[in-house]
Design a protein around this motif. Structure first.
Motif, PDB file in Angstrom:
ATOM      1  N   SER A  38     -27.150  18.877 -13.454  1.00 13.06           N
ATOM      2  CA  SER A  38     -26.195  19.405 -12.487  1.00 13.06           C
ATOM      3  C   SER A  38     -25.704  20.796 -12.892  1.00 13.06           C
ATOM      4  N   GLN A  39     -25.407  20.982 -14.165  1.00 14.04           N
ATOM      5  CA  GLN A  39     -24.966  22.295 -14.644  1.00 14.04           C
ATOM      6  C   GLN A  39     -26.067  23.330 -14.511  1.00 14.04           C
ATOM      7  N   SER A  40     -27.281  22.933 -14.785  1.00 17.09           N
ATOM      8  CA  SER A  40     -28.414  23.845 -14.662  1.00 17.09           C
ATOM      9  C   SER A  40     -28.620  24.268 -13.206  1.00 17.09           C
ATOM     10  N   ALA A  41     -28.490  23.323 -12.288  1.00 16.98           N
ATOM     11  CA  ALA A  41     -28.657  23.636 -10.867  1.00 16.98           C
ATOM     12  C   ALA A  41     -27.562  24.585 -10.386  1.00 16.98           C
ATOM     13  N   ALA A  42     -26.327  24.391 -10.847  1.00 18.24           N
ATOM     14  CA  ALA A  42     -25.229  25.277 -10.457  1.00 18.24           C
ATOM     15  C   ALA A  42     -25.458  26.689 -10.986  1.00 18.24           C
ATOM     16  N   ARG A  43     -25.961  26.801 -12.204  1.00 13.02           N
ATOM     17  CA  ARG A  43     -26.252  28.121 -12.787  1.00 13.02           C
ATOM     18  C   ARG A  43     -27.364  28.812 -11.998  1.00 13.02           C
ATOM     19  N   GLU A  44     -28.391  28.070 -11.626  1.00 11.06           N
ATOM     20  CA  GLU A  44     -29.497  28.642 -10.831  1.00 11.06           C
ATOM     21  C   GLU A  44     -28.997  29.094  -9.459  1.00 11.06           C
ATOM     22  N   GLU A  45     -28.092  28.325  -8.868  1.00  7.18           N
ATOM     23  CA  GLU A  45     -27.561  28.677  -7.553  1.00  7.18           C
ATOM     24  C   GLU A  45     -26.760  29.979  -7.621  1.00  7.18           C
ATOM     25  N   ALA A  46     -25.973  30.159  -8.672  1.00  3.46           N
ATOM     26  CA  ALA A  46     -25.203  31.403  -8.841  1.00  3.46           C
ATOM     27  C   ALA A  46     -26.142  32.590  -9.046  1.00  3.46           C
ATOM     28  N   GLU A  47     -27.194  32.415  -9.824  1.00  2.00           N
ATOM     29  CA  GLU A  47     -28.162  33.494 -10.039  1.00  2.00           C
ATOM     30  C   GLU A  47     -28.883  33.846  -8.748  1.00  2.00           C
ATOM     31  N   SER A  48     -29.190  32.846  -7.948  1.00  5.08           N
ATOM     32  CA  SER A  48     -29.856  33.081  -6.671  1.00  5.08           C
ATOM     33  C   SER A  48     -28.955  33.860  -5.720  1.00  5.08           C
ATOM     34  N   LEU A  49     -27.673  33.537  -5.707  1.00  5.94           N
ATOM     35  CA  LEU A  49     -26.728  34.280  -4.867  1.00  5.94           C
ATOM     36  C   LEU A  49     -26.624  35.729  -5.310  1.00  5.94           C
ATOM     37  N   GLU A  75     -22.714  41.035   4.972  1.00  9.11           N
ATOM     38  CA  GLU A  75     -22.580  39.807   5.756  1.00  9.11           C
ATOM     39  C   GLU A  75     -22.791  40.073   7.243  1.00  9.11           C
ATOM     40  N   GLU A  76     -22.256  41.178   7.748  1.00  5.36           N
ATOM     41  CA  GLU A  76     -22.347  41.495   9.172  1.00  5.36           C
ATOM     42  C   GLU A  76     -23.729  41.998   9.581  1.00  5.36           C
ATOM     43  N   HIS A  77     -24.324  42.891   8.791  1.00  7.75           N
ATOM     44  CA  HIS A  77     -25.549  43.565   9.205  1.00  7.75           C
ATOM     45  C   HIS A  77     -26.828  43.000   8.591  1.00  7.75           C
ATOM     46  N   TYR A  78     -26.716  42.278   7.477  1.00 10.21           N
ATOM     47  CA  TYR A  78     -27.925  41.808   6.801  1.00 10.21           C
ATOM     48  C   TYR A  78     -27.974  40.289   6.626  1.00 10.21           C
ATOM     49  N   GLY A  79     -27.056  39.588   7.248  1.00  9.15           N
ATOM     50  CA  GLY A  79     -27.109  38.133   7.282  1.00  9.15           C
ATOM     51  C   GLY A  79     -26.777  37.423   5.982  1.00  9.15           C
ATOM     52  N   LEU A  80     -26.068  38.073   5.086  1.00  5.08           N
ATOM     53  CA  LEU A  80     -25.684  37.424   3.843  1.00  5.08           C
ATOM     54  C   LEU A  80     -24.609  36.379   4.126  1.00  5.08           C
ATOM     55  N   SER A  81     -24.798  35.185   3.599  1.00  4.98           N
ATOM     56  CA  SER A  81     -23.775  34.144   3.709  1.00  4.98           C
ATOM     57  C   SER A  81     -23.793  33.308   2.440  1.00  4.98           C
ATOM     58  N   TYR A  82     -22.615  32.843   2.059  1.00  6.83           N
ATOM     59  CA  TYR A  82     -22.496  32.009   0.868  1.00  6.83           C
ATOM     60  C   TYR A  82     -21.227  31.173   0.979  1.00  6.83           C
ATOM     61  N   ASN A  83     -21.101  30.186   0.130  1.00  8.24           N
ATOM     62  CA  ASN A  83     -19.956  29.295   0.127  1.00  8.24           C
ATOM     63  C   ASN A  83     -18.800  29.976  -0.611  1.00  8.24           C
ATOM     64  N   LYS A  84     -17.807  30.448   0.136  1.00  2.00           N
ATOM     65  CA  LYS A  84     -16.698  31.198  -0.460  1.00  2.00           C
ATOM     66  C   LYS A  84     -15.720  30.295  -1.192  1.00  2.00           C
ATOM     67  N   GLU A  85     -15.805  28.997  -0.965  1.00  2.00           N
ATOM     68  CA  GLU A  85     -14.957  28.064  -1.706  1.00  2.00           C
ATOM     69  C   GLU A  85     -15.573  27.713  -3.055  1.00  2.00           C
ATOM     70  N   LYS A  86     -16.838  28.039  -3.219  1.00  2.00           N
ATOM     71  CA  LYS A  86     -17.540  27.707  -4.461  1.00  2.00           C
ATOM     72  C   LYS A  86     -17.770  28.918  -5.358  1.00  2.00           C
ATOM     73  N   TYR A  87     -17.871  30.119  -4.755  1.00  2.00           N
ATOM     74  CA  TYR A  87     -18.178  31.333  -5.522  1.00  2.00           C
ATOM     75  C   TYR A  87     -17.284  32.488  -5.100  1.00  2.00           C
ATOM     76  N   VAL A  88     -17.006  33.363  -6.058  1.00  2.00           N
ATOM     77  CA  VAL A  88     -16.371  34.649  -5.795  1.00  2.00           C
ATOM     78  C   VAL A  88     -17.415  35.700  -6.158  1.00  2.00           C
ATOM     79  N   VAL A  89     -17.670  36.610  -5.231  1.00  2.00           N
ATOM     80  CA  VAL A  89     -18.643  37.671  -5.483  1.00  2.00           C
ATOM     81  C   VAL A  89     -17.885  38.973  -5.702  1.00  2.00           C
ATOM     82  N   SER A  90     -18.050  39.523  -6.892  1.00  2.00           N
ATOM     83  CA  SER A  90     -17.452  40.825  -7.208  1.00  2.00           C
ATOM     84  C   SER A  90     -18.481  41.896  -6.853  1.00  2.00           C
TER      85      SER A  90
END
Length: 115
Positions: A38-49, A75-90
């Motif tokens: 589970s931890q490995s999958a979460a790390r891979e998901e963050a790297e993918s984002l 997000e508006e012009h290139y279709g980027l979407s992500y779970n904002k409750e799960k990640y913060v993107v700096s």
């Protein structure tokens, strides 16, 4: 001693506790392995984002000649979407012709994150 009389069994309690002990050990190992996956999958998901945000910024630079000034532009012009409750993107812009600094921070609910 009478041959029909049962002999007292000294290790009778081991018949019950040994399988229970083995079952608990196997269950503990299984849950530990599941947690690691589970931890490995979460790390891979963050790297993918992070890769997706970086690719979107590079695509914007290639098509429009500048890096986007904000994450909302991607997000508006290139279709980027992500779970904002799960990640913060700096997303820190250095200049219109320099690659922005991108960092994805997972919000871990176990360590005081939002419910």
């Amino acid at each position: 001693m009478n041959r029909f009389q049962k002999k007292p069994k000294k290790l009778l309690h081991l018949r019950f506790f040994l399988p229970l002990l083995i079952f608990c050990a196997v269950l503990f190992l299984f849950l530990g392995a599941l947690s690691g996956v589970s931890q490995s999958a979460a790390r891979e998901e963050a790297e993918s984002l992070e890769d997706s945000v970086r690719r979107g910024a590079v695509q914007c630079y290639a098509l429009e000649g500048f890096y986007p000034e904000s994450l909302s532009y991607l997000e508006e012009h290139y279709g980027l979407s992500y779970n904002k409750e799960k990640y913060v993107v700096s997303y820190e812009v250095i200049g219109s012709n320099m690659m922005p600094d991108i960092m994805v921070i997972p919000l871990d609910k176990r360590e005081g994150g939002r419910e």
